[in-house]
Enzyme design. Sequence first.
Site, PDB file in Angstrom:
ATOM      1  N   LYS A  56      54.795  57.690 -11.979  1.00  0.00           N
ATOM      2  CA  LYS A  56      53.574  58.324 -11.460  1.00  0.00           C
ATOM      3  C   LYS A  56      52.385  57.992 -12.355  1.00  0.00           C
ATOM      4  CE  LYS A  56      56.043  62.008  -9.098  1.00  0.00           C
ATOM      5  NZ  LYS A  56      56.706  63.309  -9.177  1.00  0.00           N
ATOM      6  N   GLN A 100      56.407  68.763 -12.306  1.00  0.00           N
ATOM      7  CA  GLN A 100      57.630  68.109 -11.835  1.00  0.00           C
ATOM      8  C   GLN A 100      58.752  69.136 -11.691  1.00  0.00           C
ATOM      9  OE1 GLN A 100      57.798  64.895 -10.956  1.00  0.00           O
ATOM     10  NE2 GLN A 100      59.989  64.841 -10.571  1.00  0.00           N
ATOM     11  N   ASP A 123      50.934  68.477  -4.581  1.00  0.00           N
ATOM     12  CA  ASP A 123      52.271  68.570  -3.986  1.00  0.00           C
ATOM     13  C   ASP A 123      52.248  69.393  -2.691  1.00  0.00           C
ATOM     14  OD1 ASP A 123      54.384  67.243  -5.231  1.00  0.00           O
ATOM     15  OD2 ASP A 123      54.507  68.708  -6.857  1.00  0.00           O
TER      16      ASP A 123
HETATM   17  N1  GUN Z   1      60.827  66.370  -7.885  1.00  0.00           N
HETATM   18  C1  GUN Z   1      61.277  65.456  -6.992  1.00  0.00           C
HETATM   19  N2  GUN Z   1      60.304  65.142  -6.113  1.00  0.00           N
HETATM   20  C2  GUN Z   1      59.226  65.863  -6.442  1.00  0.00           C
HETATM   21  C3  GUN Z   1      57.911  65.955  -5.912  1.00  0.00           C
HETATM   22  O1  GUN Z   1      57.535  65.327  -4.916  1.00  0.00           O
HETATM   23  N3  GUN Z   1      57.084  66.817  -6.547  1.00  0.00           N
HETATM   24  C4  GUN Z   1      57.477  67.552  -7.614  1.00  0.00           C
HETATM   25  N4  GUN Z   1      56.607  68.378  -8.169  1.00  0.00           N
HETATM   26  N5  GUN Z   1      58.671  67.491  -8.149  1.00  0.00           N
HETATM   27  C5  GUN Z   1      59.550  66.650  -7.560  1.00  0.00           C
END
Ligand code: GUN
Length: 298
Positions: A56, A100, A123
């Site tokens: 990311k 995350q 998100d």
């Molecule tokens: N863990 C796995 N996929 C995601 C996501 O799209 N967002 C977040 N915050 N955590 C994750």
Amino acid sequence: MTDTARILHGKPYAEAIRAEVAQRVERLKAERGVTPGLAVVLVGDDPASAIYVRSKGEQTIAAGMHSQTHRLPADTSQDELEALVVQLNRDTAIHGVLVQLPLPAHLDSARVIALLDPDKDVDGLTTINAGRLAVGAEGLVPCTPVGCMILIRDAVPDLKGKRALVLGRSNLMGKPMAQLLLAADCTVTVAHSRSKDLPGLCREADILVAAVGRPEMVRGDWIKPGAVVIDVGINRLPSKDPVKAAEGKTRVVGDVAFAEAAAVAGAITPVPGGVGLLTVACLLQNTLTAAERIAGRA
Ligand code: GUN
């Protein structure tokens, strides 16, 4: 059935989104003097999460945006994590905040999410953004369902009246996926671990989205011939090679038994190389959208 499905590779879609985002980022910088900023918060040292978070950060920078990664120790307290979220909410250089998931077991993710500024909630997890999606108002929509929708629209140009089945009901994936399909005029069923006759429900679906986190659960004979199958699962299994397995090497499989399903479906996403590639591209898009909206208000 001798035909095999069209394979919906994520890469070309992800590249197209990233290229468009990079152009819009340049425009926002030139016209408003704003560089979109994304802050990612990782608590603990889960290796899979660490890989996602690094990716990311790298892709954020490659798109011309500002990236912050906050790596906190596994024993971080609820108060410390909440204090960081509040600080990022206030930081004018940051337009998107992503915590995350999953968090270590001692932390309450619902309380952390509730603290996020909905306008920075890239998100789409806050109650406000879930509600905006449910009523069709402008907000921020979870990235993976948005990525799935891009693939589905390409594979099925006319979605009106199509039967869609979403396997899984998480806040991050299953529920928003169902809302997006409903908004696109599909007839939507959401199935989950307590649903009766999952194979029968799947066989009715023109569009099947599997997001349950169970390796290869969906079998070839669950799939309606010609259906579009979107596999969101990322499940790690021991390597098929016993020597590599003994070294702890893993392989990634989806929620769908790919070879069986590809013999029946009209189109199907691979794992890896399918939906997963779109998630980060859609995260960049959400961060840019958040920055454009915040700049527009400023
Ligand atoms: N863990 C796995 N996929 C995601 C996501 O799209 N967002 C977040 N915050 N955590 C994750």
